[in-house]
Design a protein around this motif. Structure first.
Motif, mmCIF file in Angstrom:
data_model
loop_
_atom_site.group_PDB
_atom_site.id
_atom_site.type_symbol
_atom_site.label_atom_id
_atom_site.label_comp_id
_atom_site.label_asym_id
_atom_site.label_seq_id
_atom_site.Cartn_x
_atom_site.Cartn_y
_atom_site.Cartn_z
ATOM 1 N N LEU A 53 -2.181 0.736 -13.918
ATOM 2 C CA LEU A 53 -2.078 -0.233 -12.825
ATOM 3 C C LEU A 53 -1.477 0.407 -11.565
ATOM 4 O O LEU A 53 -2.030 0.286 -10.461
ATOM 5 C CB LEU A 53 -1.222 -1.412 -13.272
ATOM 6 N N LEU A 54 -0.357 1.099 -11.731
ATOM 7 C CA LEU A 54 0.309 1.702 -10.577
ATOM 8 C C LEU A 54 -0.546 2.802 -9.949
ATOM 9 O O LEU A 54 -0.624 2.919 -8.721
ATOM 10 C CB LEU A 54 1.669 2.262 -10.990
ATOM 11 N N ALA A 55 -1.178 3.620 -10.803
ATOM 12 C CA ALA A 55 -2.001 4.711 -10.275
ATOM 13 C C ALA A 55 -3.170 4.163 -9.459
ATOM 14 O O ALA A 55 -3.482 4.679 -8.376
ATOM 15 C CB ALA A 55 -2.515 5.587 -11.410
ATOM 16 N N MET A 56 -3.812 3.116 -9.950
ATOM 17 C CA MET A 56 -4.997 2.601 -9.267
ATOM 18 C C MET A 56 -4.654 1.860 -7.983
ATOM 19 O O MET A 56 -5.387 1.941 -6.996
ATOM 20 C CB MET A 56 -5.798 1.734 -10.234
ATOM 21 N N LEU A 57 -3.528 1.158 -7.979
ATOM 22 C CA LEU A 57 -3.055 0.566 -6.736
ATOM 23 C C LEU A 57 -2.667 1.659 -5.741
ATOM 24 O O LEU A 57 -2.938 1.556 -4.539
ATOM 25 C CB LEU A 57 -1.862 -0.350 -7.000
ATOM 26 N N ALA A 58 -2.024 2.713 -6.269
ATOM 27 C CA ALA A 58 -1.559 3.798 -5.407
ATOM 28 C C ALA A 58 -2.716 4.536 -4.739
ATOM 29 O O ALA A 58 -2.580 5.004 -3.607
ATOM 30 C CB ALA A 58 -0.707 4.783 -6.211
ATOM 31 N N VAL A 59 -3.841 4.642 -5.419
ATOM 32 C CA VAL A 59 -5.014 5.269 -4.805
ATOM 33 C C VAL A 59 -5.387 4.526 -3.529
ATOM 34 O O VAL A 59 -5.635 5.126 -2.480
ATOM 35 C CB VAL A 59 -6.205 5.298 -5.790
ATOM 36 N N GLY A 60 -5.424 3.207 -3.613
ATOM 37 C CA GLY A 60 -5.753 2.405 -2.437
ATOM 38 C C GLY A 60 -4.696 2.505 -1.356
ATOM 39 O O GLY A 60 -5.021 2.598 -0.161
ATOM 40 N N LEU A 61 -3.428 2.486 -1.736
ATOM 41 C CA LEU A 61 -2.346 2.599 -0.757
ATOM 42 C C LEU A 61 -2.408 3.934 -0.026
ATOM 43 O O LEU A 61 -2.264 3.991 1.204
ATOM 44 C CB LEU A 61 -0.989 2.451 -1.456
ATOM 45 N N TRP A 62 -2.627 5.019 -0.782
ATOM 46 C CA TRP A 62 -2.692 6.335 -0.144
ATOM 47 C C TRP A 62 -3.927 6.441 0.743
ATOM 48 O O TRP A 62 -3.879 7.016 1.833
ATOM 49 C CB TRP A 62 -2.681 7.443 -1.193
ATOM 50 N N ALA A 63 -5.031 5.856 0.285
ATOM 51 C CA ALA A 63 -6.263 5.890 1.079
ATOM 52 C C ALA A 63 -6.054 5.225 2.439
ATOM 53 O O ALA A 63 -6.616 5.652 3.445
ATOM 54 C CB ALA A 63 -7.399 5.199 0.322
ATOM 55 N N SER A 64 -5.220 4.182 2.471
ATOM 56 C CA SER A 64 -4.987 3.478 3.732
ATOM 57 C C SER A 64 -4.269 4.336 4.763
ATOM 58 O O SER A 64 -4.293 4.018 5.960
ATOM 59 C CB SER A 64 -4.175 2.196 3.477
ATOM 60 N N GLN A 65 -3.638 5.414 4.319
ATOM 61 C CA GLN A 65 -2.928 6.311 5.230
ATOM 62 C C GLN A 65 -3.815 7.441 5.749
ATOM 63 O O GLN A 65 -3.372 8.244 6.559
ATOM 64 C CB GLN A 65 -1.710 6.916 4.521
ATOM 65 N N GLN A 66 -5.058 7.485 5.284
ATOM 66 C CA GLN A 66 -5.969 8.570 5.636
ATOM 67 C C GLN A 66 -6.893 8.178 6.784
ATOM 68 O O GLN A 66 -7.064 6.997 7.080
ATOM 69 C CB GLN A 66 -6.827 8.958 4.412
ATOM 70 N N PRO A 67 -7.537 9.177 7.399
ATOM 71 C CA PRO A 67 -8.605 8.855 8.359
ATOM 72 C C PRO A 67 -9.674 8.017 7.666
ATOM 73 O O PRO A 67 -9.876 8.115 6.456
ATOM 74 C CB PRO A 67 -9.152 10.235 8.746
ATOM 75 N N ARG A 68 -10.369 7.201 8.426
ATOM 76 C CA ARG A 68 -11.283 6.216 7.837
ATOM 77 C C ARG A 68 -12.320 6.843 6.911
ATOM 78 O O ARG A 68 -12.609 6.313 5.836
ATOM 79 C CB ARG A 68 -11.983 5.428 8.947
ATOM 80 N N ARG A 69 -12.907 7.984 7.292
ATOM 81 C CA ARG A 69 -13.962 8.571 6.448
ATOM 82 C C ARG A 69 -13.406 9.067 5.119
ATOM 83 O O ARG A 69 -14.101 9.097 4.110
ATOM 84 C CB ARG A 69 -14.671 9.708 7.183
ATOM 85 N N VAL A 70 -12.130 9.440 5.096
ATOM 86 C CA VAL A 70 -11.482 9.851 3.843
ATOM 87 C C VAL A 70 -11.072 8.617 3.049
ATOM 88 O O VAL A 70 -11.184 8.589 1.821
ATOM 89 C CB VAL A 70 -10.254 10.742 4.132
ATOM 90 N N ALA A 71 -10.616 7.594 3.753
ATOM 91 C CA ALA A 71 -10.096 6.391 3.100
ATOM 92 C C ALA A 71 -11.116 5.727 2.194
ATOM 93 O O ALA A 71 -10.771 5.197 1.137
ATOM 94 C CB ALA A 71 -9.616 5.394 4.158
ATOM 95 N N TRP A 72 -12.402 5.756 2.566
ATOM 96 C CA TRP A 72 -13.413 5.079 1.763
ATOM 97 C C TRP A 72 -13.999 5.966 0.678
ATOM 98 O O TRP A 72 -14.660 5.472 -0.236
ATOM 99 C CB TRP A 72 -14.527 4.532 2.662
ATOM 100 N N VAL A 73 -13.746 7.267 0.745
ATOM 101 C CA VAL A 73 -14.223 8.171 -0.308
ATOM 102 C C VAL A 73 -13.302 8.107 -1.521
ATOM 103 O O VAL A 73 -13.764 8.122 -2.668
ATOM 104 C CB VAL A 73 -14.325 9.615 0.221
ATOM 105 N N MET A 74 -12.006 8.017 -1.283
ATOM 106 C CA MET A 74 -11.043 8.036 -2.390
ATOM 107 C C MET A 74 -11.277 6.931 -3.418
ATOM 108 O O MET A 74 -11.332 7.201 -4.620
ATOM 109 C CB MET A 74 -9.620 7.970 -1.841
ATOM 110 N N PRO A 75 -11.441 5.656 -2.994
ATOM 111 C CA PRO A 75 -11.684 4.599 -3.982
ATOM 112 C C PRO A 75 -13.033 4.712 -4.681
ATOM 113 O O PRO A 75 -13.299 3.971 -5.632
ATOM 114 C CB PRO A 75 -11.617 3.313 -3.133
ATOM 115 N N LEU A 76 -13.908 5.600 -4.210
ATOM 116 C CA LEU A 76 -15.178 5.843 -4.890
ATOM 117 C C LEU A 76 -15.076 7.025 -5.840
ATOM 118 O O LEU A 76 -15.669 7.030 -6.925
ATOM 119 C CB LEU A 76 -16.283 6.095 -3.855
#
Length: 202
Positions: A53-76
């Motif tokens: 649970l924490l790891a998967m939420l954290a992926v999204g949280l960290w993605a939000s700190q990235q440039p947009r093109r990186v942010a949408w690749v991480m959750p995929l």
């Protein structure tokens, strides 16, 4: 003097996470297979274990700190590699450091959020993909012996994507101009602390 709203939010998040860690088993995969595979059991598997649970939420949280093109690749990248790892686990493959790797993913992701680390596309995707692979092997090993494995797999992938999006939206809210990025960093510190606690009990 009353505490500011961001501080109250960070305090509430800290209490909730620590209370949950004390009240629930640390790992979502204690070694017992579910009786019958189904979409619902697969969906619940990542949600009922604090490490996943924490790891998967954290992926999204960290993605939000990235440039947009990186942010949408991480959750995929995470669910894609998780699916591959699950296939490895279903075939009997295992990683000798799997539990350590899962706990370490929580700790590392928490630190990356706490320090607001920005990554290039390849580097960020590689880190997320590695963690996704480790979590996927655990899901595959814990797959039920009977039932519909395809439905079970679809369930934990759906839950993973949902948790990523929840983390991403929460992170975007916390980093909007009207909010303080310190709340998100504080959340990262809490996640990292939880990860190190998981490592201590392995």
């Amino acid at each position: 003097m009353q505490a500011s709203a961001p501080r109250k939010t960070a305090a509430a998040l800290t209490i909730a996470l620590l209370a949950g860690l004390c009240a629930a088993p640390a790992f979502a995969h204690p070694g017992e297979h579910h009786a019958v595979a189904s979409f619902s059991l697969g969906f619940l598997h990542p949600i009922l274990g604090w490490d996943h649970l924490l790891a998967m939420l954290a992926v999204g949280l960290w993605a939000s700190q990235q440039p947009r093109r990186v942010a949408w690749v991480m959750p995929l990248a995470f669910p894609a590699m998780m699916a591959l790892g699950a296939l490895v686990g279903l075939q009997g493959g295992a990683l000798p450091w799997m539990e350590t790797g899962i706990a370490a993913s929580v700790a590392v992701l928490g630190l990356l959020i706490a320090f607001a680390v920005r990554m290039p596309l390849a580097g960020g995707a590689a880190i997320i993909a590695l963690f996704g692979l480790v979590h996927g092997v655990a899901h595959g090993i814990e797959a039920p012996a009977g039932g519909t494995l395809l439905g079970y797999g679809a369930g934990f992938i759906a839950a993973t994507v949902m948790l990523h999006l929840a983390g991403l939206l929460a992170g975007m809210w916390a980093t909007r101009p009207a909010a303080s990025g310190r709340v998100l960093r504080a959340a990262g510190a809490v996640v990292a602390s939880a990860g190190f606690s998981l490592l201590a009990f392995i």
